[in-house]
Design a protein around this motif. Sequence first.
Motif, short mmCIF file in Angstrom:
data_model
loop_
_atom_site.label_atom_id
_atom_site.label_comp_id
_atom_site.label_asym_id
_atom_site.label_seq_id
_atom_site.Cartn_x
_atom_site.Cartn_y
_atom_site.Cartn_z
N GLU A 46 85.64 42.60 41.86
CA GLU A 46 87.01 43.07 42.14
C GLU A 46 87.79 43.37 40.86
N TYR A 47 87.30 42.89 39.71
CA TYR A 47 87.98 43.15 38.44
C TYR A 47 87.58 44.49 37.83
N LEU A 48 86.53 45.11 38.35
CA LEU A 48 86.13 46.43 37.86
C LEU A 48 87.21 47.44 38.20
N GLY A 49 87.55 48.28 37.24
CA GLY A 49 88.57 49.31 37.44
C GLY A 49 89.99 48.82 37.25
N MET A 50 90.18 47.51 37.00
CA MET A 50 91.51 46.96 36.82
C MET A 50 91.98 47.18 35.38
N LYS A 51 93.18 47.71 35.21
CA LYS A 51 93.70 47.83 33.86
C LYS A 51 94.56 46.61 33.56
N GLY A 52 94.64 46.28 32.27
CA GLY A 52 95.45 45.13 31.89
C GLY A 52 95.06 44.55 30.55
N ILE A 53 95.48 43.34 30.37
CA ILE A 53 95.25 42.60 29.12
C ILE A 53 94.39 41.40 29.44
N TRP A 54 93.42 41.12 28.58
CA TRP A 54 92.55 39.95 28.75
C TRP A 54 92.57 39.13 27.47
N ALA A 55 92.20 37.89 27.59
CA ALA A 55 92.06 37.01 26.43
C ALA A 55 90.80 36.17 26.59
N LEU A 56 90.13 35.93 25.49
CA LEU A 56 88.94 35.08 25.46
C LEU A 56 89.31 33.80 24.72
N TYR A 57 89.08 32.67 25.38
CA TYR A 57 89.35 31.36 24.78
C TYR A 57 88.03 30.61 24.64
N GLY A 58 87.98 29.73 23.69
CA GLY A 58 86.78 28.92 23.52
C GLY A 58 87.10 27.59 22.88
N LYS A 59 86.17 26.68 23.04
CA LYS A 59 86.27 25.41 22.34
C LYS A 59 84.87 24.98 21.93
N ARG A 60 84.80 24.30 20.81
CA ARG A 60 83.51 23.94 20.23
C ARG A 60 82.81 22.83 21.01
N ASN A 61 83.58 21.91 21.55
CA ASN A 61 83.01 20.81 22.34
C ASN A 61 84.06 20.30 23.31
N GLU A 62 83.68 19.38 24.17
CA GLU A 62 84.59 18.88 25.21
C GLU A 62 85.83 18.19 24.65
N LYS A 63 85.75 17.64 23.45
CA LYS A 63 86.88 16.92 22.87
C LYS A 63 87.85 17.82 22.11
N SER A 64 87.43 19.04 21.79
CA SER A 64 88.30 19.94 21.04
C SER A 64 89.22 20.71 21.98
N ASP A 65 90.27 21.28 21.42
CA ASP A 65 91.21 22.09 22.19
C ASP A 65 90.70 23.53 22.26
N TYR A 66 91.10 24.25 23.31
CA TYR A 66 90.79 25.67 23.39
C TYR A 66 91.57 26.42 22.33
N VAL A 67 90.95 27.46 21.76
CA VAL A 67 91.60 28.36 20.83
C VAL A 67 91.40 29.79 21.34
N CYS A 68 92.35 30.65 21.06
CA CYS A 68 92.21 32.06 21.43
C CYS A 68 91.28 32.73 20.43
N LEU A 69 90.19 33.30 20.92
CA LEU A 69 89.18 33.92 20.07
C LEU A 69 89.31 35.43 19.99
N ASN A 70 89.82 36.05 21.03
CA ASN A 70 89.93 37.50 21.04
C ASN A 70 90.87 37.91 22.18
N VAL A 71 91.52 39.04 22.00
CA VAL A 71 92.36 39.62 23.05
C VAL A 71 92.08 41.11 23.12
N GLY A 72 92.33 41.69 24.27
CA GLY A 72 92.11 43.12 24.42
C GLY A 72 92.96 43.69 25.52
#
Length: 112
Positions: free
Chosen positions: A22-48
């Motif tokens: 259902e996300y195919l064809g949708m326009k908008g802004i996305w962000a990719l978040y990640g964390k190195r391990n379960e104890k670390s906080d999420y950080v923003c890795l990329n946006v588009g």
Amino acid sequence: MEMERVIFEEHDGIIKTEFKKEYLGMKGIWALYGKRNEKSDYVCLNVGKGKDVGLEIIYDLGCFHYVSFSEDGTKRYINQFGEDCGFCYKLGQTQEYLYPYLASKYNVFFRI
């Protein structure tokens, strides 16, 4: 469709939230978040921003899962936050270097 939702999530190779077509064809802004391990906080890795967020994320996930990281890049990768990310890429192949690199370092999720 509800906005600002997680549209893909993976931890230690286990998919927690699957991508839906259902996300195919949708326009908008996305962000990719990640964390190195379960104890670390999420950080923003990329946006588009794009006219087809779903298609872009599918390609990014393909690079994340099926392209091996290569150390033969020639240009330092500086992200949109002005940070040197510690690897080099070849011009015209940013995603093909970025996502395999991130796959080796982070558990991730995409949000729109």
